[in-house]
Design a protein around this motif. Sequence first.
Motif, PDB file in Angstrom:
ATOM      1  N   ALA A 305       0.826  -1.209   0.000  1.00  0.00           N
ATOM      2  CA  ALA A 305       0.000   0.000   0.000  1.00  0.00           C
ATOM      3  C   ALA A 305       0.860   1.259   0.000  1.00  0.00           C
ATOM      4  N   VAL A 306       1.910   1.275   0.819  1.00  0.00           N
ATOM      5  CA  VAL A 306       2.794   2.434   0.871  1.00  0.00           C
ATOM      6  C   VAL A 306       3.533   2.617  -0.459  1.00  0.00           C
ATOM      7  N   SER A 307       4.000   1.521  -1.020  1.00  0.00           N
ATOM      8  CA  SER A 307       4.698   1.584  -2.302  1.00  0.00           C
ATOM      9  C   SER A 307       3.800   2.188  -3.381  1.00  0.00           C
ATOM     10  N   LEU A 315      13.625   1.584  -0.741  1.00  0.00           N
ATOM     11  CA  LEU A 315      13.484   0.873   0.530  1.00  0.00           C
ATOM     12  C   LEU A 315      13.451   1.838   1.717  1.00  0.00           C
ATOM     13  N   ARG A 316      14.308   2.835   1.683  1.00  0.00           N
ATOM     14  CA  ARG A 316      14.390   3.774   2.810  1.00  0.00           C
ATOM     15  C   ARG A 316      13.077   4.522   3.015  1.00  0.00           C
ATOM     16  N   ASP A 317      12.449   4.952   1.937  1.00  0.00           N
ATOM     17  CA  ASP A 317      11.185   5.681   2.044  1.00  0.00           C
ATOM     18  C   ASP A 317      10.087   4.809   2.643  1.00  0.00           C
ATOM     19  N   ILE A 318      10.050   3.550   2.228  1.00  0.00           N
ATOM     20  CA  ILE A 318       9.022   2.635   2.741  1.00  0.00           C
ATOM     21  C   ILE A 318       9.319   2.284   4.200  1.00  0.00           C
ATOM     22  N   LYS A 319      10.588   2.118   4.526  1.00  0.00           N
ATOM     23  CA  LYS A 319      10.989   1.813   5.897  1.00  0.00           C
ATOM     24  C   LYS A 319      10.586   2.934   6.852  1.00  0.00           C
ATOM     25  N   GLU A 320      10.739   4.169   6.407  1.00  0.00           N
ATOM     26  CA  GLU A 320      10.357   5.309   7.245  1.00  0.00           C
ATOM     27  C   GLU A 320       8.863   5.301   7.547  1.00  0.00           C
ATOM     28  N   ILE A 330      10.706  -5.854   3.126  1.00  0.00           N
ATOM     29  CA  ILE A 330      10.266  -4.888   2.115  1.00  0.00           C
ATOM     30  C   ILE A 330      10.698  -5.348   0.732  1.00  0.00           C
ATOM     31  N   ARG A 331      11.937  -5.812   0.621  1.00  0.00           N
ATOM     32  CA  ARG A 331      12.439  -6.280  -0.670  1.00  0.00           C
ATOM     33  C   ARG A 331      11.619  -7.470  -1.177  1.00  0.00           C
ATOM     34  N   LEU A 332      11.295  -8.378  -0.268  1.00  0.00           N
ATOM     35  CA  LEU A 332      10.496  -9.544  -0.658  1.00  0.00           C
ATOM     36  C   LEU A 332       9.113  -9.130  -1.148  1.00  0.00           C
ATOM     37  N   ALA A 333       8.484  -8.240  -0.405  1.00  0.00           N
ATOM     38  CA  ALA A 333       7.132  -7.806  -0.768  1.00  0.00           C
ATOM     39  C   ALA A 333       7.125  -7.142  -2.144  1.00  0.00           C
ATOM     40  N   LEU A 334       8.086  -6.269  -2.388  1.00  0.00           N
ATOM     41  CA  LEU A 334       8.154  -5.586  -3.671  1.00  0.00           C
ATOM     42  C   LEU A 334       8.446  -6.562  -4.811  1.00  0.00           C
ATOM     43  N   ALA A 335       9.187  -7.622  -4.495  1.00  0.00           N
ATOM     44  CA  ALA A 335       9.543  -8.592  -5.523  1.00  0.00           C
ATOM     45  C   ALA A 335       8.339  -9.386  -6.017  1.00  0.00           C
TER      46      ALA A 335
END
Length: 341
Positions: A305-307, A315-320, A330-335
């Motif tokens: 949802a954030v992406s 990654l940094r933006d989503i982590k924040e 995060i990497r797994l989800a985006l993949a």
Amino acid sequence: MLFEDILITILKAVDGERTISSPYHLIKGKKSGQTIQDIGYYKLHPYFGVMPKLEKKVYDKAVQKLFEQGFIITDGQVVRMTEASMALQTPVPLLNGWKYRGKEQLFMARLSLIVQSLSQIHQNQRAFDPVVIAEDIQQWVKKYLHKINYRDAESCRNFKTELAVSLSKVDVDAAGKRIVVQRLSGFKIGGLTWEQIAAAERLEVIDIKLQAIETLHAWMDVLETRQFPMMSELLDGVIQQSSLTETARRTEYYFRNGRSLEEIAALRGLKTSTIEDHFVELAMNDPGFDILAFMDGSLYSKIIAVSHSRNTKRLRDIKEAIPEAGYFQIRLALATKGETL
């Protein structure tokens, strides 16, 4: 397709999220976790490894031209497209780098030596300097020539017909086909160098090489239909049987046999971060990959949802925005390409 088209297409996909070196690593076929995941994140499969011998100075020259044309600008460490470049329409590529991974060169080497051999032999020339000196390719071609009964004139004509007809079915510009044919040698005919072809076509050498690669990829796609049995034999060992890199396949084997990430790292003597890269590659290529083994469904949904809402894969933006999520998660989800569970 010209090299500039590739650069613009890749940079559009990663606009504002990657450095200017990102396309270079992708085109070279670097098997780093960052490059592999970017292929999935930004759907850049066609361009992976299409020019493994690309020189940095040649790449830098092409990039500098984009800066001078006002197509790209730097923004801190990342590169951004300008309005002028976003309005450009680049051709749809016929490249398939992720599938062939440079193996089109093996196909071309075999073809070159076969064409030269048949041409010389049917002019009663038994001794000639082969255009390909690699022993493994020479041995493969010798077996192939015996298999098709190369001394038979009709067999030679059939090969020539298959070559011409299959190439005619390749949906690329005539220039691309002309370049590939001009590289071939025969009886009293030497294949042209890249520089000679570039001068005749009034293009850069890198553009000529790229057009040849695109033609070969599209040609091999035609030959995969098996409508041309003599030519299709040249694909032996050329087609990539798995979408995964070899090292990721080994990690997949252990994972499917119940090993945890940490256990796999210990068994393989690799860093945990390296095994994480393999899992990202698995998530990117395997629709059945069980992402819930690494996070619950609610966390996955938050990441996606954030992406989507912020239109970012940084990654940094989503982590924040989701501090409870780990970078690996995060990497797994985006993949997974943002698919719902």
